[in-house]
Design a protein around this motif. Sequence first.
Motif, short mmCIF file in Angstrom:
data_model
loop_
_atom_site.label_atom_id
_atom_site.label_comp_id
_atom_site.label_asym_id
_atom_site.label_seq_id
_atom_site.Cartn_x
_atom_site.Cartn_y
_atom_site.Cartn_z
N GLN A 81 -1.51 7.15 6.82
CA GLN A 81 -2.73 7.27 6.00
C GLN A 81 -2.67 6.40 4.76
O GLN A 81 -3.73 6.05 4.21
CB GLN A 81 -2.94 8.74 5.62
CG GLN A 81 -3.31 9.61 6.82
CD GLN A 81 -3.33 11.09 6.51
OE1 GLN A 81 -2.61 11.55 5.61
NE2 GLN A 81 -4.13 11.85 7.24
N ASN A 90 -6.66 -3.85 2.50
CA ASN A 90 -7.53 -2.77 2.01
C ASN A 90 -7.05 -1.38 2.42
O ASN A 90 -7.65 -0.38 2.01
CB ASN A 90 -8.95 -2.98 2.52
CG ASN A 90 -9.60 -4.23 1.94
OD1 ASN A 90 -9.22 -4.69 0.87
ND2 ASN A 90 -10.56 -4.78 2.64
N GLY A 110 -7.17 -4.71 12.71
CA GLY A 110 -7.94 -4.82 11.47
C GLY A 110 -7.60 -6.07 10.69
O GLY A 110 -8.24 -6.37 9.69
N GLY A 155 -3.72 2.96 6.67
CA GLY A 155 -4.85 2.86 7.59
C GLY A 155 -5.92 3.89 7.35
O GLY A 155 -5.72 4.88 6.63
N LYS A 156 -7.04 3.66 7.97
CA LYS A 156 -8.20 4.56 7.86
C LYS A 156 -8.41 5.33 9.15
O LYS A 156 -8.80 6.50 9.12
CB LYS A 156 -9.44 3.74 7.52
CG LYS A 156 -10.69 4.58 7.31
CD LYS A 156 -11.87 3.70 6.91
CE LYS A 156 -13.12 4.54 6.68
NZ LYS A 156 -14.29 3.69 6.30
N ASN A 157 -8.18 4.69 10.27
CA ASN A 157 -8.37 5.33 11.57
C ASN A 157 -7.01 5.47 12.25
O ASN A 157 -6.47 4.50 12.78
CB ASN A 157 -9.31 4.48 12.44
CG ASN A 157 -10.66 4.27 11.78
OD1 ASN A 157 -11.36 5.22 11.49
ND2 ASN A 157 -11.01 3.02 11.53
N GLY A 161 -7.81 -5.65 6.82
CA GLY A 161 -7.51 -4.23 6.94
C GLY A 161 -6.17 -3.87 6.32
O GLY A 161 -6.02 -2.80 5.72
N THR A 192 -6.77 0.29 11.71
CA THR A 192 -6.72 1.24 12.82
C THR A 192 -5.29 1.22 13.33
O THR A 192 -4.74 0.16 13.62
CB THR A 192 -7.70 0.85 13.94
OG1 THR A 192 -9.04 1.01 13.46
CG2 THR A 192 -7.50 1.72 15.17
N THR A 203 -7.18 -0.15 5.45
CA THR A 203 -8.19 0.39 6.36
C THR A 203 -7.86 0.10 7.83
O THR A 203 -8.75 0.07 8.68
CB THR A 203 -9.57 -0.18 6.02
OG1 THR A 203 -9.53 -1.62 6.10
CG2 THR A 203 -10.02 0.25 4.64
N ASN A 217 0.83 -1.21 0.00
CA ASN A 217 0.00 0.00 0.00
C ASN A 217 0.86 1.26 0.00
O ASN A 217 0.46 2.28 -0.57
CB ASN A 217 -0.94 -0.01 1.21
CG ASN A 217 -2.17 -0.86 0.97
OD1 ASN A 217 -2.66 -0.96 -0.15
ND2 ASN A 217 -2.67 -1.49 2.01
#
Length: 297
Positions: A164, A142, A135, A167-169, A139, A146, A144, A21
């Motif tokens: 970022q 994707n 996650g 992760g999403k959170n 996670g 935490t 996403t 990612n």
Amino acid sequence: MDKKNIGFIGLGVMGSPMAQNLVKHQYNVKGWNRTQIDRAAPLCDRTLVTQALENGVKIVSTIEDAVKDADFVCICVSDVPDVNEVIFGEDGIVHFAKPETIIIDFSTIGTQAVKEINDKLRSNGLHFMDAPVSGGDIGAQNGTLTIMVGGDDRDFQTSLPIFQAMGKNIVHCGSIGNGQAVKLCNQVLASIHMMAICEAMELAKTLNIDPDLMIKVCSTGAAGSWALTNLAPKVASSDFAPGFMIKHILKDLRLVTESLENQTLPATDLATQMFQSVAELGGATQGTQAMIRAYQK
């Protein structure tokens, strides 16, 4: 100048997709893993390291090659000894990283260990943050996750684009060790959630209710959770492929126990016993959803 060079240490179930990612977000990533690529293996047997290579991560054979030109070094390995080895070992990060490099540890190793590591790295002119994640493999794949971060605020702000990308959170939890503290709380919740899922699944079976129906209905009410949505279907279908291995949750729960002072957490102790029971059945490398096997002995 925009800092884009990242060394990534540990390309396993979590680390490999996380590194991929970063590449998707235009970072130059050099990855190192203890298990190297078997180039003769057929496609169906290719490792997570090979997947990282095929998706833009430059795989190198030494930690030195991974970190010597890096602005950031990311670590995603298993336990305290592993983190200490890749940082302070004979061929470790501390010997080759540039001054002022920010080292981010995504492993779960407990508060005391990261505080000790931070002190040593600071004395060597390096920056450090603990950033355990939650996650699972879903996670990580994707982007996403935490991410619970402990460390200096300036380092956090500098590293935020990296977080970022994976992760999403993203939550800055405070000083060094606070990310680990929140993650251990997360692992207590996740462990007890899994026990609840298994017992609900056993009750549904006893009452002749389709497990998938139970999952569908209960996921929309007060009992809904990430675990019920993502892991309960795997329990129902006896899919025990690891997103997060039992041996790793047992390690995390060991860290929880080590953090307690003259205190017990009865439900956490029971969840630990259930995971240990499955490990003794040969399930240490299965996913945490394999806890159901302890109910089916």
